[in-house]
Enzyme design. Structure first.
Site, mmCIF file in Angstrom:
data_model
loop_
_atom_site.group_PDB
_atom_site.id
_atom_site.type_symbol
_atom_site.label_atom_id
_atom_site.label_comp_id
_atom_site.label_asym_id
_atom_site.label_seq_id
_atom_site.Cartn_x
_atom_site.Cartn_y
_atom_site.Cartn_z
ATOM 1 C CE1 TYR A 106 -3.606 2.663 0.803
ATOM 2 C CE2 TYR A 106 -1.771 3.658 2.006
ATOM 3 C CZ TYR A 106 -3.025 3.758 1.423
ATOM 4 O OH TYR A 106 -3.686 4.952 1.457
ATOM 5 C CD GLU A 164 -5.691 4.746 -1.417
ATOM 6 O OE1 GLU A 164 -5.836 4.844 -0.188
ATOM 7 O OE2 GLU A 164 -6.624 4.462 -2.190
#
Ligand code: GDP
Ligand code: MN
Length: 398
Positions: free
Chosen positions: A109, A197
């Protein structure tokens, strides 16, 4: 402003972030065609909506043939996809992205956000990316790697290497990771993003670092200097009330209540909403019409607020500092002559030339309810709404 995954991938790849090859489609036939054109034998078909959580909601499918792609996308196009980020009404699927499937070794992530406490861009990363990132940050917050960027010097290579080591990236791939981090950071700052992101950022079987998903959000107030980004706007993904407002240069947020608010200044708009709640009502919207509340802007604001069918009363609350109450009053009167308003309208003016303003309202002959203080205005708005649009509330206030 949000953009789609395929758009974010194109933007980021221009800054050196590696992404798998892919192609966009607007119909099932086109999706199948584009897969054939691309070649290969495994693809991932991804619904393009402005929300994450698509994987768990059936918006991301691995396919092994063009026939399968066509079948899978027949069930995507035109549907509304409900994920844990969309709200119950979901978001419409009008575009799908067909991507070459990638053999995944590890999912990481990676996020870039504005951290208000440190007033810095913050990098947030986790060695365990993928679809359950929310659970990981809740269950094991210590496993999240964080780093802030000193604005005077930008993101330093040593910081990137440190992040790479903390994520357990093999020494041979650290340089790729540095390039990825710096590419994201440059895209973030040069394009005035507020969020980048990548989840997941993957390490493939053949030792490459690829962004398999990408999300970017941009600062609306800076879009004017990035026409190539503002062009990426997709209104089909926005609240229709909010897109109408954005088109008119008004700052509007739709809410669930039924008292429409027309206010100048964001702080005053929030205070107005609070006071309505305190008086027992519920605001239908946040609306800041800005400093120069010209008659045209006020008329636009009335049309916008009334386009929400739930609105049963309108509260106009204007503080004139640089502006003048008489101009605003003229604007309100002009707007009410132009726009058909069939709900009670409560007007509270304060500040420069307030007496002249009140006089214009009183002499207009319009059924306005006037108030002096904000509390009184809120109570009158709630009262007017509660009396169920009783005609008596529409008499002219003296
Ligand atoms: P999100 O659920 O909206 O965040 O959508 P993602 O783009 O992150 O896709 C969800 C999941 O699908 C990812 O976490 C991956 O595990 C998987 N996925 C996406 N692309 C590929 C791919 O090319 N190959 C494989 N094997 N899995 C993929
Ligand atoms: Mn994702």
């Amino acid at each position: 402003m949000d953009i789609h995954e395929y758009q974010a991938k194109e933007v980021l790849s221009n800054f050196g972030v590696e992404v798998p090859p892919g192609a966009l489609a607007y119909s099932p036939e086109q999706a199948a065609y584009r897969a054939r054109e691309m070649g290969g034998e495994r693809w991932v078909v991804k619904a393009q909506i402005h929300a994450g959580g698509r994987g768990l909601a059936g918006g991301v499918k691995v396919c092994n043939s063009d026939v399968e792609i066509q079948e899978v996308t027949e069930n995507m196009f035109g549907r509304r996809l409900v994920t844990h980020q969309t709200g119950p009404e979901g978001k419409g699927i009008y575009r799908v992205y067909v991507e070459a499937a990638v053999p995944i070794d590890r999912e990481i992530y990676l996020g870039f956000v504005l951290d208000r406490t440190s007033q810095r861009v913050m990098i947030v990363a986790s060695a365990e990316g993928g679809m359950e990132i929310e659970d990981i940050s809740a269950d094991r917050p210590d496993s999240i790697v964080r780093a802030t960027v000193e604005p005077a010097v930008g993101l330093q290579e040593f910081q990137c290497r440190e992040i790479a080591f903390k994520l357990g990236i093999d020494a041979g791939m650290v340089q790729q990771m540095v390039r990825t981090l710096q590419g994201c950071f440059r895209a973030f700052t040069e394009l005035d993003a507020t969020m980048v992101e990548i989840n997941p950022l993957v390490i493939t079987g053949d030792n490459r670092i690829l962004a398999l998903d990408a999300k970017m959000t941009f600062d609306d107030n800076a879009l004017f200097r990035h026409p190539q980004i503002s062009e990426l706007r997709d209104k089909s993904q926005e609240d229709p009330r909010e897109s109408r407002a954005a088109d008119r240069g008004l700052s509007y947020v739709g809410l669930d209540g039924n008292i429409g608010c027309i206010v100048n200044g964001a702080g005053l708009a929030m205070a107005t909403m609070d006071t309505i709640m305190l008086a027992g009502g519920e605001p239908a919207n946040f609306l800041d019409i800005g400093g120069g509340a010209t008659p045209e802007r006020v008329a636009k604001a009335f049309r916008l607020v009334l386009s929400d069918a739930k609105v049963e009363a309108i509260l106009v609350n204007i503080f004139a500092g640089i502006n003048r109450c008489d101009w605003v009053a003229e604007g309100v009167v002009k707007a009410l002559r132009e726009v058909e308003v069939n709900v009670p309208v409560i007007v509270r003016l304060a500040g420069t030339n307030v007496e002249e303003g009140q006089k214009i309202l009183a002499e207009s002959g319009l059924p306005l309810i006037r108030a002096t203080t904000l509390v009184e205005a809120a109570e009158r708005a709630v009262g007017a709404w509660q009396s169920d649009l009783d005609q008596s509330t529409k008499v002219r206030a003296v």
